[in-house]
Design an enzyme around this catalytic site. Sequence first.
Site, PDB file in Angstrom:
ATOM      1  N   ASP A  48      -6.919   4.983   2.569  1.00 56.87           N
ATOM      2  CA  ASP A  48      -6.900   3.589   2.155  1.00 56.87           C
ATOM      3  C   ASP A  48      -8.122   2.866   2.724  1.00 56.87           C
ATOM      4  O   ASP A  48      -8.908   3.454   3.474  1.00 56.87           O
ATOM      5  CB  ASP A  48      -5.604   2.952   2.677  1.00 56.87           C
ATOM      6  CG  ASP A  48      -5.094   1.813   1.812  1.00 56.87           C
ATOM      7  OD1 ASP A  48      -5.901   1.192   1.089  1.00 56.87           O
ATOM      8  OD2 ASP A  48      -3.885   1.532   1.861  1.00 56.87           O
ATOM      9  N   HIS A  82       0.837  -1.201   0.000  1.00 55.32           N
ATOM     10  CA  HIS A  82       0.000   0.000   0.000  1.00 55.32           C
ATOM     11  C   HIS A  82       0.872   1.251   0.000  1.00 55.32           C
ATOM     12  O   HIS A  82       0.542   2.233  -0.658  1.00 55.32           O
ATOM     13  CB  HIS A  82      -0.946   0.004   1.206  1.00 55.32           C
ATOM     14  CG  HIS A  82      -1.958  -1.083   1.135  1.00 55.32           C
ATOM     15  ND1 HIS A  82      -3.292  -0.844   0.931  1.00 55.32           N
ATOM     16  CD2 HIS A  82      -1.824  -2.441   1.223  1.00 55.32           C
ATOM     17  CE1 HIS A  82      -3.940  -1.994   0.888  1.00 55.32           C
ATOM     18  NE2 HIS A  82      -3.076  -2.973   1.076  1.00 55.32           N
TER      19      HIS A  82
END
Length: 158
Positions: free
Chosen positions: A126, A26
């Site tokens: 996220d 990520h």
Amino acid sequence: MDELKKKEHDDQKLHIAVFPWLAFGHFLPFLHLSNHLSQLGHRTSFISTPKILRRLSEIISPDLSARIAMVPLPFPSVNGLPPDSAESTSELPSHLIPFLKRAYDKLQFPLTEFLQNSDVNWLINDFASHWLPPIATRLGINSVFFNILSASSLAFMG
């Protein structure tokens, strides 16, 4: 006239903060996105924990680190995670990931304080920070969800 256009152009520049989940799969897409936004002239703040930011600073070019502000949030202690332990999924066995998620959720307090004291216009979050869009809305900050997966992957997973 050129000075007026330049001022209008500068006024359109944004301060964008990004807050990825605590996994290198990520961090890197969020870092690439931050780089692209900074190349467009926007100020970018990459928010994470100190250990993660130190590791990222070892792999990014000095040019990139000069354009992106690294904003450290203190990693909170959580029962179930050893003290001074890992701050990302790559450093933990899978059975400890739920405790890492609890620590990530505790970052909402220092993150809120940072956002309250900054001039961030946009926040890019996220999947794991489900609590962040309401905070951004309350503070008058636009927010957007950035998914590192493709649309076809999401459709497949349901």
